[in-house]
Design an enzyme around this catalytic site. Structure first.
Site, PDB file in Angstrom:
ATOM      1  N   TYR A   1      -1.989   6.202  -1.602  1.00 27.78           N
ATOM      2  CA  TYR A   1      -1.329   4.953  -1.182  1.00 27.78           C
ATOM      3  C   TYR A   1       0.026   4.894  -1.867  1.00 27.78           C
ATOM      4  CZ  TYR A   1      -0.159  -0.001  -0.814  1.00 27.78           C
ATOM      5  OH  TYR A   1       0.489  -1.188  -0.564  1.00 27.78           O
TER       6      TYR A   1
ATOM      7  N   GLU B   1       5.175   0.208   3.421  1.00 29.24           N
ATOM      8  CA  GLU B   1       3.862   0.665   2.963  1.00 29.24           C
ATOM      9  C   GLU B   1       3.451   1.919   3.723  1.00 29.24           C
ATOM     10  OE1 GLU B   1       0.042  -1.887   1.984  1.00 29.24           O
ATOM     11  OE2 GLU B   1       0.082  -1.426   4.137  1.00 29.24           O
TER      12      GLU B   1
END
Length: 387
Positions: free
Chosen positions: A109, A198
């Site tokens: 991530y 993101e």
């Protein structure tokens, strides 16, 4: 402002980030023609909606051949996806994105966002890619690191980059690729006035390459006037009609699920008003900040916006007059109430500039308005009034 995954990936590509080859499709008639531009035998089909959790709702599918891809793509058009972010009403799929699939070795991530508290850019890295970062933060915080970088023209230096990617345990070549990606994300955030980028997941493929498998971007509404190329990406069909109407009048409006409509000036005061409604046992129907210098026309539009919500059973107006005069607010409320034929309880709390004049206007309006002395009194009165 949010954009779709395929739009975010197009921006990433333009800046040189590693992204899979993919195509966006806007209608069933385009499917068979456009998939000819894809290579390989395995594909990923993704519904394009402004909500997370698509995979669990059937909005992301791995497919083996062209025939399956065509059938599944046709089935996905018009499908209503219900995820934890859409609410029970769901979102209808009006466009899809198809990518060439790749084999995954590791998932990470990575995100960057504006950290307003420190006035820096925060990079969040985690070895737990492909999952909700909020869940990881709550259950396994040791799997996440945050690095806050100073904003500077030259971008992040090598030491800062090393700190961001330290949790990933990459080989030397991957570190070079990851370093380039960090600089790209930083540059996009600055140059496009993004508030969040993101990448989840950021993957290592079987052939040891770094790839952005999914991408999300949000942009600062207050800066969108100087980013016309970003404004063109706005998908109004993904937004609440009331919020679209509010944006025409520069109103900060977010629809909620409660029954008490709120009109307040100032975001902090609006949050406090919503909190105190909950304290007295009810739920706010919206967040609505009319701003410090609202005109009568703006107040009228805000009032109509609240009443357009059929869930609203009562309205609480809480105004602290500073730049905004209470008499201007009062006249806007009176005009709007007469236009829409007000039929729900209305409680008004005024304080500050010209509050006496405002109260006098409301008292002479012949409208059924309950005056409140303070915020506690206002919340109690509106909750009691709708019972």
């Amino acid at each position: 402002m949010n954009i779709h995954e395929h739009q975010a990936k197009e921006i990433l590509k333009k800046y040189g980030a590693p992204v899979s080859n993919g195509i966006v499709i806007f209608s069933e008639s385009e499917i068979e023609k456009k998939i000819k531009n894809l290579k390989g035998e395995n594909f990923v089909l993704k519904a394009q909606i402004h909500a997370g959790g698509r995979g669990k709702a059937g909005g992301v599918k791995l497919l083996k051949n062209d025939k399956n891809l065509i059938n599944e793509a046709k089935d996905m058009f018009g499908k209503n996806l219900i995820t934890h972010q859409t609410g029970p009403q769901g979102k209808v799929v009006k466009r899809i994105y198809i990518e060439e699939a790749c084999e995954i070795s590791k998932e990470f991530y990575l995100s960057c966002l504006v950290d307003r508290t420190s006035a820096k850019i925060a990079f969040i890295s985690s070895v737990a890619g492909g999952t909700d970062i909020e869940k990881i933060a709550a259950e396994s915080p040791e799997k996440i690191i945050t690095n806050k970088l100073e904003i500077k023209d030259e971008g992040p230096n090598q030491n800062e980059i090393n700190s961001v990617i330290s949790i990933f345990e990459l080989n030397n070549q991957q570190k070079v690729e990851a370093g380039k990606l960090i600089k790209i994300l930083y540059k996009i955030l600055i140059e496009k006035d993004a508030s969040l980028i993101e990448i989840n997941p950021l993957i290592i493929t079987k052939d040891k390459k770094i790839l952005c498998l999914d991408a999300k971007m949000n942009f600062d509404d207050n800066a969108i006037f100087r980013r016309p190329e970003i404004l063109k990406l706005r998908d109004l069909s993904e937004e609440d009609p009331a919020e679209i109407e509010a944006s025409k009048y520069d109103l900060a409006y977010i629809k909620l699920n409660g029954s008490i409509g709120c009109m307040v000036n100032g975001a902090g005061l609006a949050m406090a008003t919503m909190d105190i409604i909950k304290l007295y046992g009810n739920e706010p129907a919206n967040f609505l900040d009319v701003g410090g210098g609202a005109s009568k026309e703006k107040v009228t539009a805000a009032f109509k916006l609240i009443l357009a919500d059929e869930n609203v059973k009562g309205i609480l107006i809480n105004i602290f007059g500073g730049i905004m005069r209470c008499d201007v607010l009062a006249q806007g409320v009176i005009d709007a109430a007469k236009q829409v034929n007000l039929s729900v309880p209305l409680v008004v709390r005024l304080a500050g500039t010209n509050f006496k004049e405002g109260k006098e206007l409301l008292d002479k309006s012949n409208l059924k308005i309950l005056s409140a002395t303070d915020l506690n009194d206002a919340a109690k009165k509106i909750v009691d009034a709708i019972k």
